[in-house]
Design a protein around this motif. Structure first.
Motif, PDB file in Angstrom:
ATOM      1  N   LEU A  19      21.501  19.996  45.889  1.00 55.09           N
ATOM      2  CA  LEU A  19      21.994  19.002  44.942  1.00 55.09           C
ATOM      3  C   LEU A  19      23.400  18.600  45.382  1.00 55.09           C
ATOM      4  O   LEU A  19      24.278  19.451  45.558  1.00 55.09           O
ATOM      5  N   THR A  20      23.613  17.295  45.576  1.00 53.52           N
ATOM      6  CA  THR A  20      24.917  16.807  46.038  1.00 53.52           C
ATOM      7  C   THR A  20      25.474  15.819  45.019  1.00 53.52           C
ATOM      8  O   THR A  20      24.720  14.997  44.482  1.00 53.52           O
ATOM      9  N   GLN A  21      26.765  15.944  44.755  1.00 52.24           N
ATOM     10  CA  GLN A  21      27.377  15.004  43.818  1.00 52.24           C
ATOM     11  C   GLN A  21      28.417  14.176  44.557  1.00 52.24           C
ATOM     12  O   GLN A  21      29.237  14.693  45.318  1.00 52.24           O
ATOM     13  N   LYS A  22      28.334  12.849  44.340  1.00 56.84           N
ATOM     14  CA  LYS A  22      29.375  11.951  44.877  1.00 56.84           C
ATOM     15  C   LYS A  22      29.813  11.093  43.720  1.00 56.84           C
ATOM     16  O   LYS A  22      29.058  10.228  43.261  1.00 56.84           O
ATOM     17  N   GLY A  23      30.995  11.413  43.197  1.00 57.36           N
ATOM     18  CA  GLY A  23      31.464  10.687  42.019  1.00 57.36           C
ATOM     19  C   GLY A  23      30.503  10.937  40.874  1.00 57.36           C
ATOM     20  O   GLY A  23      30.219  12.087  40.518  1.00 57.36           O
ATOM     21  N   ASN A  24      29.909   9.860  40.359  1.00 53.93           N
ATOM     22  CA  ASN A  24      28.987  10.000  39.234  1.00 53.93           C
ATOM     23  C   ASN A  24      27.546  10.091  39.700  1.00 53.93           C
ATOM     24  O   ASN A  24      26.628  10.031  38.904  1.00 53.93           O
ATOM     25  N   HIS A  25      27.384  10.198  41.008  1.00 54.41           N
ATOM     26  CA  HIS A  25      26.054  10.064  41.588  1.00 54.41           C
ATOM     27  C   HIS A  25      25.526  11.420  42.035  1.00 54.41           C
ATOM     28  O   HIS A  25      26.138  12.104  42.838  1.00 54.41           O
ATOM     29  N   ARG A  73      26.491  21.131  46.257  1.00 45.29           N
ATOM     30  CA  ARG A  73      27.639  20.675  47.041  1.00 45.29           C
ATOM     31  C   ARG A  73      28.447  19.722  46.179  1.00 45.29           C
ATOM     32  O   ARG A  73      27.912  18.714  45.708  1.00 45.29           O
ATOM     33  N   ASN A  74      29.706  20.083  45.950  1.00 47.51           N
ATOM     34  CA  ASN A  74      30.632  19.244  45.178  1.00 47.51           C
ATOM     35  C   ASN A  74      30.119  18.938  43.780  1.00 47.51           C
ATOM     36  O   ASN A  74      30.380  17.878  43.234  1.00 47.51           O
ATOM     37  N   SER A  87      29.469  23.013  53.865  1.00 46.11           N
ATOM     38  CA  SER A  87      29.394  22.259  55.122  1.00 46.11           C
ATOM     39  C   SER A  87      29.041  20.794  54.845  1.00 46.11           C
ATOM     40  O   SER A  87      28.533  20.455  53.785  1.00 46.11           O
ATOM     41  N   ASP A  88      29.285  19.953  55.855  1.00 44.61           N
ATOM     42  CA  ASP A  88      29.060  18.524  55.695  1.00 44.61           C
ATOM     43  C   ASP A  88      27.732  18.064  56.282  1.00 44.61           C
ATOM     44  O   ASP A  88      27.418  16.883  56.247  1.00 44.61           O
ATOM     45  N   THR A  89      26.942  19.026  56.823  1.00 44.26           N
ATOM     46  CA  THR A  89      25.665  18.632  57.437  1.00 44.26           C
ATOM     47  C   THR A  89      24.738  18.034  56.380  1.00 44.26           C
ATOM     48  O   THR A  89      24.920  18.236  55.183  1.00 44.26           O
ATOM     49  N   SER A  90      23.703  17.337  56.866  1.00 42.00           N
ATOM     50  CA  SER A  90      22.809  16.644  55.933  1.00 42.00           C
ATOM     51  C   SER A  90      22.016  17.660  55.092  1.00 42.00           C
ATOM     52  O   SER A  90      21.782  18.798  55.531  1.00 42.00           O
ATOM     53  N   ALA A  91      21.639  17.231  53.899  1.00 42.54           N
ATOM     54  CA  ALA A  91      20.889  18.104  52.987  1.00 42.54           C
ATOM     55  C   ALA A  91      19.625  18.618  53.657  1.00 42.54           C
ATOM     56  O   ALA A  91      19.242  19.777  53.507  1.00 42.54           O
ATOM     57  N   LYS A  92      18.983  17.724  54.431  1.00 37.74           N
ATOM     58  CA  LYS A  92      17.721  18.101  55.068  1.00 37.74           C
ATOM     59  C   LYS A  92      17.902  19.281  56.011  1.00 37.74           C
ATOM     60  O   LYS A  92      17.102  20.209  56.030  1.00 37.74           O
ATOM     61  N   SER A  93      18.960  19.224  56.811  1.00 37.81           N
ATOM     62  CA  SER A  93      19.123  20.327  57.767  1.00 37.81           C
ATOM     63  C   SER A  93      19.552  21.606  57.053  1.00 37.81           C
ATOM     64  O   SER A  93      19.191  22.697  57.476  1.00 37.81           O
ATOM     65  N   ILE A  94      20.294  21.465  55.958  1.00 39.46           N
ATOM     66  CA  ILE A  94      20.649  22.679  55.194  1.00 39.46           C
ATOM     67  C   ILE A  94      19.387  23.356  54.685  1.00 39.46           C
ATOM     68  O   ILE A  94      19.193  24.567  54.821  1.00 39.46           O
ATOM     69  N   ILE A  95      18.508  22.528  54.150  1.00 37.01           N
ATOM     70  CA  ILE A  95      17.250  23.077  53.613  1.00 37.01           C
ATOM     71  C   ILE A  95      16.463  23.761  54.721  1.00 37.01           C
ATOM     72  O   ILE A  95      15.956  24.867  54.565  1.00 37.01           O
ATOM     73  N   ARG A  96      16.413  23.077  55.859  1.00 39.82           N
ATOM     74  CA  ARG A  96      15.647  23.619  56.969  1.00 39.82           C
ATOM     75  C   ARG A  96      16.254  24.931  57.468  1.00 39.82           C
ATOM     76  O   ARG A  96      15.559  25.912  57.672  1.00 39.82           O
TER      77      ARG A  96
END
Ligand SMILES: Nc1ncnc2c1ncn2[C@@H]1O[C@H](COP(=O)(O)OP(=O)(O)OP(=O)(O)O)[C@@H](O)[C@H]1O
Ligand SMILES: [Mg+2]
Lengths: 387, 246
Positions: free
Chosen positions: A91-97, A52-53, A74-83
Motif C-alpha cells: 500500500l503506497t500513499q502519495k498525498g491523498n492518493h 510505504r509513506n 525503498s523506492d523500488t516499484s511495488a511489483k518488485s517489492i511483492i516479488r
C-alpha cells in the motif's frame, strides 16, 4: 433361524476381512479429519502488507490479526517489492492518493487485504466524522451561549433554543457496532456449516460402497445362486443383508458422529439422538440403494462406475450449494436425492436445534426411499430365482 | 418305485435362444441318472430348470409330483453346482454349517451329519481350514459334501467328479450307490464315460436334443458297440446325419 445364521455369517466374513473393516471405520474419520484441517488452516490465514509513506493512523486502523504490517522504505516499484519479499500486497500513499498493489496469486489473501483496508478507511472516516461532530457541537455550543447572552439581553426568549440543543445531543454519539449471531458464533467457519452435511455424506457413501460390493461379491463368486438353490426366501436374503451390514453401518455411524462431536468439538444445538436417528436412516437408505445398484453391476469396477452417477450428484444437492439459490428447474432435482433430506435435517438439528417434530417429514421421506429401494431389491432378486 | 423327477416336452433357453428342445425324462426313486453330452449341450440348463432356478419356456417339470419352480421343495434337494460357490473367508466347517442351516437342517442334526458328509469326500481333517487355503479339488469335494450334508431325498450334482482322483471317485460312487439303495434319487451330469457306466440310466444330450437314452447295457446292445463312449460317438454321428438330411 435362517436370518440369524445369515447375519452371523456376514459378521464372521466382515471381521475376517481386515481391509474392508478398516475402510469402513477408519477411512470416514480420516476424511473428516483431513477436511477439518483443510478448512481450519484457512481461517487462521494471514496476509503480509507492505506499507510505504502511509499515514500512521490509517496503518493502525488497517492492522488486525489477519494482517501483518511491514514498513517499506525503498523506492523500488511495488511489483518488485511483492516479488522479492513475497508480500500479499503493498500500500503506497502519495498525498491523498492510496495505491494498493496485490500479489493476487491467492485470492483469499487479496480478499483479506481489501477487506482490512476498507474497514480501516471506514474506521478512520467515522472517527473523523465524530471529531467533526464534536467540533461542530462545540461551535454550536458557543453559538448557543452567545445567542443565550443575546436573548438574555433581549429578555427571556431562551425556550426557543431548547430544540436545537436536543438535536445536537442525538447526532453526537459515536456509533459502536455490536454483531450478534443467530446461529454459531464469530468463530463459525465454513467447516461448521459444512460438517453436518459431511457427516451425512460420509455415512451414506461408505455404507453404499461396502454393502454394494458385498452383494456383488456374493453374486460373482456364485454363492448367491447357490444360496437361492436352498429354500431360503428372497426377502430373507435381503433382510439378512440389511441386518448384517446394518450392524456395521450402525457402529460406523456412531463412530463418525461421536468423533465429530468430541474431536472437532462442534456445538450441537439439537438432540444428539436425532442426529443418530437421521444418520441411521441415511445408512439404511444407502444400504438398500447399494444392494440395488449392485444387481446392475457385474464387477467391482462397474460398481465404482456407478459412483459418479449415484453418489456425486447427491453431494451437489446436499446443501453445500444452497438449494434455494439454484436455478428453478434444478431445485426439484434435489427432492429426489436421499442425501438432500438427510443433510438438511442434519444442518437443522446441529445448527438450529430442530426437534424430532421438525425433522419428521424428512425422516418420513427417507423411510419412503428405503421402502421403495427394498421393494425394487426384491424384484431385482427375481433375476436369480423366480420364486 | 415312484417318479421323483418328471420332465415332459421341455423347451428351454435364455431370452430368444433355444438351448433345449423336446426333452422328456423320468427318474424314479432309487435310481441314478447320468446326463452326458459335449460342452455347451445344455446339461447345466436342464439341471437348473429341474431345480426351478429357471422357469420352463414350454413343457412341464415336476419334482415329487410338484411343478417346478417351487421354493419349499428345494429343502428336499441336495444341489452341487458346476462352479464352486463357497465362502472363501469361512472354514469348511462353517460353510457346511451355513448351507446346512439354509437348507433348513437343525444345528443338532448338522453336528451329526457334518463328519459323515466330510468323511465321504475325505475332508474330515481339513474341516477347520479356511476355504481360501483349499486346492481346486478340495473345493469340489467340499461342494459335494454340502450337497450331501442335509441327507436329501434327491441329489442333483452338476459334474461332481471333476478334479477328483480315481480312488476318491470310487469312494464317492460307492456312497452314491448306497444312497440309491436307500431309495434316494440321484441325477448327475458328467463328461466322463466311466461315470456314465456307473449310472443306472444314461441320457445323452447333444445340441439341445436327447439323442440316446437307456441303461448303459441297453445302449451298448442297441448301438451294437462295446462301450458307452462308442454309443455316444455313434449317436452323435447319427444326429449329424439326420440334421444334414433336413
Ligand atoms: N446364463 C446364460 N445366458 C445365455 N446363454 C446361456 C446361459 N447359460 C448357458 N447359456 C448357453 O446355453 C447353452 C448350454 O449351456 P449349458 O451351461 O447348459 O451347457 P453344459 O451342457 O452344462 O456345458 P458344460 O459341459 O460346458 O458345462 C450354451 O450354448 C450356452 O452358451
Ligand atoms: Mg454345465
Amino acid at each position: 433361524m435362517r436370518l440369524l445364521t445369515m447375519i452371523k455369517r456376514i459378521l464372521i466374513e466382515m471381521l475376517r476381512d481386515k481391509r474392508t473393516l478398516a475402510l469402513m471405520f477408519i477411512a470416514p474419520l480420516f476424511i473428516l479429519s483431513l477436511l477439518y484441517f483443510l478448512f481450519q488452516s484457512n481461517t487462521n490465514q494471514t496476509a503480509t502488507l507492505g506499507v510505504r509513506n502511509v499515514n500512521s493512523a490509517l496503518v493502525k486502523a488497517i492492522d488486525n490479526k489477519h494482517v501483518k504490517i511491514r514498513q517499506v522504505t525503498s523506492d523500488t516499484s511495488a511489483k518488485s517489492i511483492i516479488r522479492d519479499d513475497d508480500y500479499a500486497g503493498v500500500l503506497t500513499q502519495k498525498g491523498n492518493h492510496l495505491t494498493l498493489t496485490l500479489q493476487n496469486s491467492d485470492q483469499s489473501k487479496s480478499a483479506i487485504l481489501k477487506q482490512s483496508l476498507q474497514k480501516g478507511q471506514i474506521q478512520l472516516k467515522s472517527k473523523a466524522a465524530a471529531t467533526t461532530i464534536k467540533a461542530q457541537a462545540a461551535a454550536l455550543n458557543k453559538m448557543q451561549k452567545s445567542l443565550a447572552a443575546v436573548t438574555r439581553q433581549m429578555g427571556g426568549a431562551s425556550k426557543a433554543i431548547q430544540p436545537i440543543r436536543g438535536e445536537q445531543k442525538l447526532a453526537a454519539p459515536n456509533y459502536h457496532l455490536v454483531t450478534h449471531y443467530l446461529y454459531g458464533s464469530q468463530d463459525s467457519t465454513y467447516f461448521d456449516t459444512l460438517l453436518p452435511i459431511l457427516i451425512g455424506f460420509v455415512v451414506f457413501f461408505f455404507v453404499f460402497l461396502i454393502s454394494g460390493i458385498a452383494l456383488l461379491r456374493e453374486r460373482t463368486t456364485g454363492t448367491l445362486n447357490r444360496l437361492l438353490a436352498t429354500p431360503i426366501k428372497r426377502s430373507e436374503v435381503i433382510v439378512g443383508y440389511l441386518l448384517g451390514y446394518g450392524i456395521f453401518a450402525l457402529i460406523q455411524t456412531m463412530l463418525v458422529v461421536l468423533f465429530t462431536i468430541y474431536v472437532f468439538n462442534i456445538q450441537i444445538i439439537g438432540s444428539i439422538w436425532n442426529i443418530f436417528l437421521i444418520n441411521i436412516m441415511l445408512a439404511v437408505v444407502a444400504l438398500t440403494l447399494g444392494l440395488l445398484i449392485s444387481t446392475f453391476a457385474s464387477s467391482e469396477f462397474q460398481m465404482v462406475q456407478f459412483i459418479p452417477i449415484v453418489v456425486i450428484p447427491q453431494i451437489f444437492f446436499s446443501g453445500i450449494i444452497p438449494v434455494n439459490q439454484m436455478a428453478d428447474w434444478l431445485q426439484p432435482v434435489a427432492k429426489i436425492m436421499p442425501l438432500y433430506y438427510g443433510a438438511q435435517s442434519m444442518s437443522n438439528v446441529i445448527e438450529k436445534g430442530a426437534t424430532f417434530v421438525n425433522i419428521a417429514p424428512s425422516l418420513g421421506v427417507l423411510l419412503l426411499f428405503m421402502i421403495v429401494f427394498l421393494a425394487l431389491n426384491l424384484l431385482a432378486m427375481r433375476r436369480y430365482r423366480q420364486v | 418305485m415312484t417318479n421323483t423327477i418328471q420332465v415332459s416336452n421341455l423347451e428351454q433357453g435364455y431370452g430368444r435362444t433355444v438351448v433345449l428342445k423336446d426333452i422328456n425324462l423320468t427318474v424314479t426313486s432309487g435310481e441314478i441318472l447320468a446326463l452326458i453330452g459335449p460342452s455347451g449341450a445344455g446339461k447345466t440348463t436342464l439341471v437348473s430348470t429341474i431345480m426351478g432356478m429357471l422357469r420352463p419356456m414350454r413343457g412341464q417339470v415336476a419334482v415329487l409330483n410338484t411343478p417346478m419352480p417351487n421354493r419349499p421343495l428345494l429343502a428336499k434337494i441336495g444341489f452341487m453346482a458346476q462352479t464352486d460357490a463357497l465362502y472363501s473367508s469361512l472354514t469348511a466347517q462353517e460353510n457346511l454349517l451355513f448351507f446346512g442351516a439354509m437348507q433348513g437342517i437343525s444345528r443338532k442334526k448338522l453336528r451329526e451329519q457334518i463328519p459323515h458328509a466330510a468323511g465321504i469326500v475325505n475332508l474330515v481333517s481339513d474341516l477347520t481350514k479356511q476355504v481360501s487355503d483349499y486346492s481346486g479339488g478340495m473345493k469340489r469335494r467340499l461342494s459335494l459334501a454340502i450337497a450331501l450334508v442335509s441327507d436329501p431325498e434327491i441329489l442333483i450334482l452338476d459334474e461332481p467328479t471333476v478334479g477328483i482322483d480315481p480312488e476318491l471317485r470310487q469312494q464317492i460312487w460307492h456312497e452314491l450307490h448306497q444312497l440309491a439303495a436307500a431309495g434316494r434319487t440321484i441325477l448327475l451330469t458328467t463328461h466322463v464315460m466311466e461315470d456314465a457306466e456307473e449310472a443306472d440310466e444314461v441320457m445323452m444330450i447333444r445340441n439341445g436334443e436327447a439323442i440316446a437314452q437307456g441303461t448303459p447295457a441297453e445302449l451298448i446292445a442297441n448301438y451294437g458297440v462295446s462301450s458307452v463312449e462308442e454309443v455316444f460317438l455313434k449317436a452323435g454321428r447319427q444326429q449329424d446325419a439326420t440334421t444334414h438330411n433336413d
